[in-house]
Design an enzyme around this catalytic site. Structure first.
Site, short mmCIF file in Angstrom:
data_model
loop_
_atom_site.label_atom_id
_atom_site.label_comp_id
_atom_site.label_asym_id
_atom_site.label_seq_id
_atom_site.Cartn_x
_atom_site.Cartn_y
_atom_site.Cartn_z
CG ASN A 16 -0.24 -0.08 2.50
OD1 ASN A 16 0.49 0.84 2.86
ND2 ASN A 16 -0.39 -1.19 3.23
CG ASP A 54 -7.01 -5.07 6.53
OD1 ASP A 54 -6.47 -5.01 7.66
OD2 ASP A 54 -7.62 -4.11 6.02
CE LYS A 113 8.52 -12.08 -13.84
NZ LYS A 113 9.36 -11.48 -14.84
CB ILE A 123 -0.12 -6.78 14.73
CG1 ILE A 123 0.30 -7.53 13.47
CG2 ILE A 123 1.03 -6.71 15.73
CD1 ILE A 123 1.34 -6.82 12.61
CE LYS A 182 -8.29 -3.22 15.12
NZ LYS A 182 -7.20 -3.16 14.16
#
Ligand code: C5P
Length: 400
Positions: free
Chosen positions: A215, A284, A294, A312, A346
């Site tokens: 990302n 995620d 490859k 985590i 969380k």
């Protein structure tokens, strides 16, 4: 990384002794001036063989001092006056000879006199630079130990290729790192004794030996937090995904690739931390299988099955012996609802939320802090300044 000056109103005397690395002192002087410090340079006679006084004079806008008989000071006593309004005397580079002379309290040149004549309000920091054998010689070891025992801060030396062609320990610490050491010296130690574990950057989930899913996280926010926490006296470990950033001064860095590797690295270090700040943009999902070879293009479409990665932060926060946990929430909409939801789900005392349009990857960011008291918006600012505000908030919540 810092975009606001960190040394306004500070006065630094930069001592330069006669080593090849003296050319780097010019860059150090420039960095100190850029941070707003008044910089006055004192050169040994040997240093003038490596670099000209005019260079320092032009960079600092101040006269350069070499000769103890120089009477340009109002009372004619440069060896006393130069450090009287300075908070730091930094010698970079400090040669083996310079260190030996300091260790023996020699006062037969201006720099030696200044070191003896400075008072308690002017700290002494020394950045050694010399051939590796000279650094390892028992005489140098003894002299360095003497200086350390006298309360002198020793920065470096670094290891690597030397001007003489040999490889080993003895290089002058790079100017940017020396600047960090100076900034650290001047930062109030509000986090002394705290052990902080931080994740930062993106993760890279391997598809095959040359491709990953990742990302756009730059890692800058996590690195800024690590840098500021270390400057404030914390013992910081940074578990980092792939980034192009330099390790902040004084921070232990552990490089990882995938979310699973980050998970393992965090769990291994958890017993030695008081605060866990989870800044990383952890993927995620990861490919269900990583191809050993490859993948070649053949069909028009290619499907990659993804499976969930471990969360985590959630794992850490759920532990009975959990440290103080801080989460981040980068959202594209409905920031309040998602960030507060994450905090509850969380079970985190603090979530730092931002809209991705306001911060992802950039130098500045605008965040809102969410805690049990509600929301606390912070002004848009460079990430180091935001990091300081977040750390202050963490300290306040932990004290409560
Ligand atoms: O649930 P969400 O991924 O939006 O939560 C973001 C927060 O959780 C961040 O602090 C991020 O570092 C952490 N996180 C994590 N492991 C994951 C996903 C997110 O630690 N697999």
């Amino acid at each position: 990384m810092n975009s606001e000056p960190g040394l306004p109103g500070r006065s630094v005397v930069l001592g330069v002794s006669g080593g090849v690395a003296a050319y780097k002192s010019a860059e150090l002087a420039r960095l100190l001036v850029k941070e707003g410090a008044r910089v006055r340079v004192v050169m040994t006679e040997a240093a003038t063989h490596f670099i000209g006084a005019a260079t320092f004079q032009a960079i600092t806008g101040e006269p350069v001092w070499t000769d103890p008989w120089d009477v340009r000071m109002p009372n004619g006593m440069a060896h006393i006056d130069l450090t009287r309004d300075a908070q730091l005397l930094l010698i970079a580079p400090a040669t083996a000879d310079c260190i030996a002379r300091l260790a023996h309290g020699r006062a037969d040149d201006l720099l030696g006199m200044l070191c003896l004549a400075r008072d308690a309000t002017c700290a002494l920091m020394v950045a050694p630079a010399m051939n590796r054998q000279m650094w390892e010689h028992p005489a140098t070891r003894r002299n360095v130990a003497t200086l350390a025992g006298d309360g002198v801060a020793i920065v470096g030396p670094a290891a690597g290729e030397q001007a003489c062609g040999e490889v080993g320990q003895g290089r002058l610490v790079e100017p940017a790192q020396l600047l960090s050491a100076v900034l650290t010296h001047f930062t109030p130690k509000t986090m002394a004794g705290k052990r902080v574990l931080i994740t930062a950057g993106p993760t890279a989930e391997p598809i095959d030996p040359v491709r990953v899913i990742s990302n756009l996280s730059s890692g800058r926010m996590g690195y800024a937090l690590a840098d500021e926490a270390a400057k404030a006296g914390a013992c910081v470990t940074l578990v980092s995904g792939p980034t192009a950033l330099d390790t902040p001064y004084g921070v232990e860095r552990v490089d990882v690739g995938s979310a699973q590797a980050m998970h393992e690295a965090v769990l291994r270090r958890l017993h030695e931390c008081d605060v866990f700040i989870s800044v990383a943009a952890v993927a995620d999902y990861r490919p269900a299988v990583t191809s050993g070879q490859k993948i070649k293009k053949s069909a028009d479409t290619l499907n990659i099955e993804l499976v969930r990665n471990p969360d985590i932060l959630a794992d850490v926060a759920a532990r009975a012996d959990a440290p103080f946990c801080v989460g981040f929430a980068a959202e594209s909409r409905d920031l309040d609802a998602y960030a507060q939801g994450k905090r509850a789900a969380k079970k985190l005392p603090l979530v730092v939320g931002n809209l991705v349009a306001d911060g992802l990857g950039g130098a500045d960011t605008q965040v809102v802090l969410y805690d049990a008291q509600g929301r606390h918006p912070l002004a848009r600012a460079p990430k180091p300044a935001v990091a300081r505000s977040i750390l202050d908030h963490i300290s306040k919540l932990m004290a409560d």
